[in-house]
Enzyme design. Structure first.
Site, PDB file in Angstrom:
ATOM      1  N   CYS A   1       0.847  -1.183   0.000  1.00 49.39           N
ATOM      2  CA  CYS A   1       0.000   0.000   0.000  1.00 49.39           C
ATOM      3  C   CYS A   1       0.888   1.240   0.000  1.00 49.39           C
ATOM      4  O   CYS A   1       1.989   1.225   0.524  1.00 49.39           O
ATOM      5  CB  CYS A   1      -0.942   0.090   1.191  1.00 49.39           C
ATOM      6  SG  CYS A   1      -2.079  -1.273   1.341  1.00 49.39           S
TER       7      CYS A   1
ATOM      8  N   ARG B   1       3.897  -0.361  -5.005  1.00 51.71           N
ATOM      9  CA  ARG B   1       3.593  -0.850  -3.659  1.00 51.71           C
ATOM     10  C   ARG B   1       2.289  -1.657  -3.606  1.00 51.71           C
ATOM     11  O   ARG B   1       1.939  -2.213  -2.571  1.00 51.71           O
ATOM     12  CB  ARG B   1       3.482   0.327  -2.679  1.00 51.71           C
ATOM     13  CG  ARG B   1       4.727   1.169  -2.597  1.00 51.71           C
ATOM     14  CD  ARG B   1       4.550   2.297  -1.617  1.00 51.71           C
ATOM     15  NE  ARG B   1       4.587   1.826  -0.253  1.00 51.71           N
ATOM     16  CZ  ARG B   1       5.681   1.688   0.472  1.00 51.71           C
ATOM     17  NH1 ARG B   1       6.844   1.984  -0.056  1.00 51.71           N
ATOM     18  NH2 ARG B   1       5.623   1.265   1.699  1.00 51.71           N
TER      19      ARG B   1
ATOM     20  N   TRP C   1      -2.621  -2.751  -1.584  1.00 51.97           N
ATOM     21  CA  TRP C   1      -2.260  -4.166  -1.731  1.00 51.97           C
ATOM     22  C   TRP C   1      -3.043  -4.864  -0.628  1.00 51.97           C
ATOM     23  O   TRP C   1      -2.747  -4.704   0.550  1.00 51.97           O
ATOM     24  CB  TRP C   1      -0.756  -4.350  -1.543  1.00 51.97           C
ATOM     25  CG  TRP C   1      -0.303  -5.747  -1.829  1.00 51.97           C
ATOM     26  CD1 TRP C   1      -0.009  -6.276  -3.050  1.00 51.97           C
ATOM     27  CD2 TRP C   1      -0.081  -6.800  -0.879  1.00 51.97           C
ATOM     28  NE1 TRP C   1       0.378  -7.592  -2.919  1.00 51.97           N
ATOM     29  CE2 TRP C   1       0.345  -7.939  -1.601  1.00 51.97           C
ATOM     30  CE3 TRP C   1      -0.204  -6.899   0.508  1.00 51.97           C
ATOM     31  CZ2 TRP C   1       0.647  -9.148  -0.979  1.00 51.97           C
ATOM     32  CZ3 TRP C   1       0.096  -8.105   1.121  1.00 51.97           C
ATOM     33  CH2 TRP C   1       0.515  -9.218   0.369  1.00 51.97           C
TER      34      TRP C   1
ATOM     35  N   ASN D   1      -1.293   2.676   5.456  1.00 50.33           N
ATOM     36  CA  ASN D   1      -0.407   1.596   5.010  1.00 50.33           C
ATOM     37  C   ASN D   1       0.048   0.848   6.255  1.00 50.33           C
ATOM     38  O   ASN D   1       0.558   1.463   7.188  1.00 50.33           O
ATOM     39  CB  ASN D   1       0.808   2.188   4.278  1.00 50.33           C
ATOM     40  CG  ASN D   1       1.909   1.162   4.067  1.00 50.33           C
ATOM     41  OD1 ASN D   1       1.639  -0.014   3.848  1.00 50.33           O
ATOM     42  ND2 ASN D   1       3.147   1.598   4.143  1.00 50.33           N
ATOM     43  N   GLY D   2      -0.121  -0.472   6.267  1.00 51.11           N
ATOM     44  CA  GLY D   2       0.303  -1.259   7.427  1.00 51.11           C
ATOM     45  C   GLY D   2      -0.809  -2.203   7.848  1.00 51.11           C
ATOM     46  O   GLY D   2      -1.728  -2.486   7.068  1.00 51.11           O
TER      47      GLY D   2
ATOM     48  N   GLU E   1      17.031 -17.941  -8.402  1.00 53.00           N
ATOM     49  CA  GLU E   1      16.656 -16.581  -8.779  1.00 53.00           C
ATOM     50  C   GLU E   1      16.068 -16.546 -10.196  1.00 53.00           C
ATOM     51  O   GLU E   1      15.087 -15.848 -10.452  1.00 53.00           O
ATOM     52  CB  GLU E   1      17.884 -15.653  -8.654  1.00 53.00           C
ATOM     53  CG  GLU E   1      17.683 -14.223  -9.117  1.00 53.00           C
ATOM     54  CD  GLU E   1      16.581 -13.456  -8.405  1.00 53.00           C
ATOM     55  OE1 GLU E   1      16.032 -13.933  -7.409  1.00 53.00           O
ATOM     56  OE2 GLU E   1      16.246 -12.363  -8.892  1.00 53.00           O
TER      57      GLU E   1
ATOM     58  N   LYS F   1      12.298 -15.286 -11.016  1.00 52.23           N
ATOM     59  CA  LYS F   1      11.976 -14.227 -11.989  1.00 52.23           C
ATOM     60  C   LYS F   1      10.883 -14.701 -12.935  1.00 52.23           C
ATOM     61  O   LYS F   1       9.934 -13.981 -13.218  1.00 52.23           O
ATOM     62  CB  LYS F   1      13.210 -13.829 -12.810  1.00 52.23           C
ATOM     63  CG  LYS F   1      14.248 -12.973 -12.140  1.00 52.23           C
ATOM     64  CD  LYS F   1      13.847 -11.538 -11.864  1.00 52.23           C
ATOM     65  CE  LYS F   1      13.191 -11.396 -10.531  1.00 52.23           C
ATOM     66  NZ  LYS F   1      13.947 -11.239  -9.344  1.00 52.23           N
TER      67      LYS F   1
ATOM     68  N   GLU G   1       7.415 -15.054 -11.133  1.00 53.67           N
ATOM     69  CA  GLU G   1       6.698 -13.863 -10.678  1.00 53.67           C
ATOM     70  C   GLU G   1       6.154 -13.024 -11.813  1.00 53.67           C
ATOM     71  O   GLU G   1       5.147 -12.348 -11.625  1.00 53.67           O
ATOM     72  CB  GLU G   1       7.527 -13.029  -9.686  1.00 53.67           C
ATOM     73  CG  GLU G   1       8.806 -12.481 -10.187  1.00 53.67           C
ATOM     74  CD  GLU G   1       9.589 -11.762  -9.087  1.00 53.67           C
ATOM     75  OE1 GLU G   1       9.000 -11.309  -8.111  1.00 53.67           O
ATOM     76  OE2 GLU G   1      10.815 -11.650  -9.241  1.00 53.67           O
TER      77      GLU G   1
ATOM     78  N   HIS H   1      16.841 -37.432  -7.014  1.00 55.89           N
ATOM     79  CA  HIS H   1      16.254 -37.822  -5.721  1.00 55.89           C
ATOM     80  C   HIS H   1      14.766 -37.478  -5.654  1.00 55.89           C
ATOM     81  O   HIS H   1      14.214 -37.361  -4.567  1.00 55.89           O
ATOM     82  CB  HIS H   1      17.016 -37.152  -4.582  1.00 55.89           C
ATOM     83  CG  HIS H   1      18.455 -37.580  -4.523  1.00 55.89           C
ATOM     84  ND1 HIS H   1      18.840 -38.850  -4.173  1.00 55.89           N
ATOM     85  CD2 HIS H   1      19.592 -36.909  -4.843  1.00 55.89           C
ATOM     86  CE1 HIS H   1      20.158 -38.950  -4.241  1.00 55.89           C
ATOM     87  NE2 HIS H   1      20.637 -37.785  -4.658  1.00 55.89           N
TER      88      HIS H   1
ATOM     89  N   LYS I   1       6.277  -4.174  -4.458  1.00 53.45           N
ATOM     90  CA  LYS I   1       7.729  -4.084  -4.381  1.00 53.45           C
ATOM     91  C   LYS I   1       8.246  -3.964  -2.957  1.00 53.45           C
ATOM     92  O   LYS I   1       9.352  -4.377  -2.649  1.00 53.45           O
ATOM     93  CB  LYS I   1       8.207  -2.885  -5.207  1.00 53.45           C
ATOM     94  CG  LYS I   1       9.699  -2.873  -5.363  1.00 53.45           C
ATOM     95  CD  LYS I   1      10.116  -2.392  -6.704  1.00 53.45           C
ATOM     96  CE  LYS I   1      11.581  -2.637  -6.931  1.00 53.45           C
ATOM     97  NZ  LYS I   1      11.864  -4.030  -7.301  1.00 53.45           N
TER      98      LYS I   1
HETATM   99  C1  F6R Z   1      11.480 -10.483  -6.443  1.00 56.34           C
HETATM  100  C2  F6R Z   1      11.501  -9.506  -5.384  1.00 56.34           C
HETATM  101  C3  F6R Z   1      11.171  -9.959  -4.017  1.00 56.34           C
HETATM  102  C4  F6R Z   1      12.010  -9.184  -3.010  1.00 56.34           C
HETATM  103  C5  F6R Z   1      11.563  -9.508  -1.581  1.00 56.34           C
HETATM  104  C6  F6R Z   1      12.435  -8.810  -0.570  1.00 56.34           C
HETATM  105  O1  F6R Z   1      11.795  -9.917  -7.673  1.00 56.34           O
HETATM  106  O2  F6R Z   1      11.755  -8.364  -5.614  1.00 56.34           O
HETATM  107  O3  F6R Z   1      11.355 -11.328  -3.868  1.00 56.34           O
HETATM  108  O4  F6R Z   1      13.345  -9.510  -3.187  1.00 56.34           O
HETATM  109  O5  F6R Z   1      10.238  -9.111  -1.410  1.00 56.34           O
HETATM  110  O6  F6R Z   1      12.409  -7.445  -0.767  1.00 56.34           O
HETATM  111  P1  F6R Z   1      13.583  -6.514  -0.281  1.00 56.34           P
HETATM  112  O7  F6R Z   1      14.791  -6.874  -1.062  1.00 56.34           O
HETATM  113  O8  F6R Z   1      13.100  -5.136  -0.577  1.00 56.34           O
HETATM  114  O9  F6R Z   1      13.765  -6.765   1.176  1.00 56.34           O
END
Ligand code: F6R
Length: 614
Positions: free
Chosen positions: A2, A27, A77, A103-104, A487, A491, A494, A510, A609
């Site tokens: 949010c 956000r 969010w 927000n929270g 990773e 990617k 997501e 396994h 994010k």
């Molecule tokens: C994936 C992504 C998330 C963040 C995770 C932690 O692309 O961005 O998996 O890495 O939410 O966020 P931060 O790095 O901001 O603590």
């Protein structure tokens, strides 16, 4: 999670709020809404989904709002209650005079709600936030003063919040407050902004005040008063922000993600510029505030992070253990905080976070700090809550990352880990000088190698096109690139919603090998080095089960042509640095597959994010 914005000043508020919310869309984007002061009334407008829906909702009302110069806005969010118009913020009290954006999470909202209902409040939404609107309104009945009402109400609220509140009986006034959630005030001439993050107002002003927990700010166009919830006046400390508005443009790329992938060579150069001058000179890392003696004696490191940052942390573990011979534990912050951990004043704790706001990592860092550990934070946001907890702050300076999927911030975290590991190895004398020198030399040429990959991205795009119809995807690797497989898979998951999984290649037999048939793509990360032959054998095993084989390699070995259906070649690099090279094609594969599938690359569904809830 949010985002909130607020404005009080002399300019028409509508565009300020909508532009601000657009910059905060990273956000969350489940719904949005604004409340604006129109003469003696506060008017509320909301819409479900992306901000463009709110813009459409507002267009018939643009004229009636055009003179308004005070307002608040929210981008959601969803945590409590589905993404509906009723659950969208702003929320109001029953008389409609008080509006709030939040927000929270209000943790004791159920108890508060029951109590407020007995006093006659009628709830219309499923949100925790609505309790704040009713609670502050109740206090307003007693105090007839919005600031005092907010102070009284927040004494009863448990949880995390950044709040912006208006009341139509106190026109052209904004009250904001926070606890364990970000809130920053932008200061300009005869106008104030409030927001969860600075992109919301950076194009208007670069002067900002970071509110601390339990502080309440009351703003009109030309007055600002900050106090704590007990009424003690706080002297505002104005900081000059480093961000440039130009960073928020796509610069001709179709998506922010593609632009951010292309920025990676410069991100590495920026980090290295004043820390690694040449392979013969020692690394300069003044940000590390541990004395050389303490570093030499260090016998344990704990790294905590989430998501992509957690993958960077796994690579951090690998290189710190290899270069410095210090045992390193890595744990997801969300797991770390709810068990008995043994970090103490002899442990270096490293928190890794792009946003510096991730609730789980922030809590883990605070817990470790309380136990006396030295806290080193690796973050892209030196202005964040986590950075404020740091004893040593490694700011990765990747520039603002708009795309929800982290790319350049990951490369920046990796680069910082390499610098840290090499720096500690130099102090501890744990590496042979010629190996150290060679690695430093290789680091300096990494940006050109990534540029070569980017120049050949058409081949990667062809690979993405070929496999974009798949429902599942497996990435395999070993050793230092096992986190790269994780990773790469994250990617793809997501942004394309394809079920992608990263495995240590040796684990395939396994269990996961049962899934292989002619429909399953298996991407092997085959970087020359100590596990190359092992991964090759594991790839043979997958091929024998008819899997569709893809290689990501820096080898020119002809054997690969028979084994693999598609080969992506990258420049040669020392195995120990190969994660920085290997991740780039995987980011591009994820990007192009999502683009071929027509997905919303920069704002994938259900994600945000900055994850400020546990
Ligand atoms: C994936 C992504 C998330 C963040 C995770 C932690 O692309 O961005 O998996 O890495 O939410 O966020 P931060 O790095 O901001 O603590």
């Amino acid at each position: 999670m949010c985002g909130i914005v607020g404005y009080v000043g002399y300019k028409p508020v509508l565009d300020i709020l909508l532009d601000g919310l657009e910059q905060l869309e990273y956000r969350g984007y489940d719904s949005s809404g604004i409340a604006v002061q129109c003469q003696d009334k506060v008017k509320v407008y909301k819409a479900v989904g992306k901000l463009k829906n709110l813009r459409e909702e507002l267009s018939p009302h643009a004229y009636e709002i055009s003179k308004s110069t005070t307002g608040i806005g929210h981008i959601r969010w969803a945590t409590h209650g589905a993404p509906t118009v009723v659950n969208a913020h702003p929320h109001t009290c029953n008389c409609g005079k008080l509006v709030v954006v939040h927000n929270g999470i209000i943790e004791n909202y159920k108890e508060l709600k029951l109590n407020l209902e007995t006093k006659g409040c009628k709830f219309v939404s499923q949100t925790d936030t609505e309790t704040v609107a009713h609670l502050v309104a109740q206090k307003y009945e007693i105090t007839k003063n919005l600031t005092e009402a907010v102070k009284l109400a927040t004494k009863e609220i448990e949880g995390a919040y950044a709040l912006a509140i208006m009341h139509s009986d106190e026109p052209n006034k904004l009250v904001v407050t926070k606890r364990n959630a970000p809130l920053v005030i932008g200061v300009a001439n005869n106008e104030f902004y409030a927001a969860s993050d600075i992109p919301a107002f950076i194009k208007h002003t670069n002067r900002a005040i970071y509110l601390s927990d339990n502080q309440v700010a009351t703003m009109t166009a030309n007055t600002l008063k900050i106090e704590d919830i007990d009424g003690n006046i706080i002297e505002p400390k104005i900081e000059i922000l480093p961000w440039e508005p130009v960073a928020l443009s796509k610069m001709g790329y179709k998506h922010f993600m593609l632009k951010e992938i292309h920025e990676q060579p410069d991100v590495i150069r920026n980090i290295l510029v004043d820390k690694l001058h040449s392979s013969e000179l020692p690394i300069i890392l003044d940000e590390v505030k541990l004395t050389k003696e303490t570093l030499k004696d260090l016998n344990r490191i704990q790294i905590i992070a989430c998501g992509t940052s957690l993958h960077a942390a796994f690579i951090g573990k690998y290189i710190i253990e290899s270069f410095c011979a210090i045992p390193v534990d890595v744990e997801a912050s969300s797991e770390y905080i709810y068990r008995k951990t043994v970090t103490d004043s002899h442990t270096l704790v490293i928190g890794v976070s792009q946003s510096g706001e991730t609730a789980d990592t922030l809590t883990a860092v605070k817990q470790s700090k309380e136990r006396g550990s030295h806290i080193l934070i690796i973050t892209n946001r030196p202005d964040s809550a986590m950075a404020r907890e740091a004893d040593s702050l490694l700011s990765v300076n990747a520039g603002i990352e708009v795309s929800v999927a982290a790319t350049k911030s990951y490369i920046a975290q990796l680069t910082s880990f390499y610098l840290l590991a090499l720096y500690m190895a130099e102090i501890k004398g744990t590496m042979k000088p010629d190996i150290l020198e060679n690695l430093k030399h290789e680091m300096l040429v990494l940006p050109q190698k990534i540029e070569q990959i980017l120049a050949n991205k058409d081949n990667i795009r062809d690979c993405a096109r070929k496999y974009s119809g798949t429902r599942d995807f497996i990435y395999i690797a070993r050793g230092i690139n096992y986190p790269t497989a994780l990773e790469g898979a994250l990617k793809l998951k997501e942004i394309s919603y394809i079920n992608a999984t990263g495995y240590p290649a040796g684990e395939l037999k396994h269990g996961p090998i049962a899934m292989l048939d002619e429909t399953m793509p298996v991407l092997s990360i085959l970087m020359k080095g100590c596990v190359y032959d092992k991964i090759l054998s594991n790839s043979e095993e997958a091929k024998a089960r008819n899997a569709r084989m893809i290689a990501l390699t820096n080898s020119s070995d002809k054997k690969l042509d028979d084994l693999f259906d598609f080969i992506i070649r990258v420049p040669e690099v020392d195995e120990l640095l190969s994660p920085i090279i290997a991740i780039v094609p995987l980011q591009l594969i994820a990007y192009y597959i999502a683009e071929f599938l027509g997905k919303d690359v920069d704002q994938p569904r259900n994600l945000a994010k900055s994850v400020t809830v546990e």
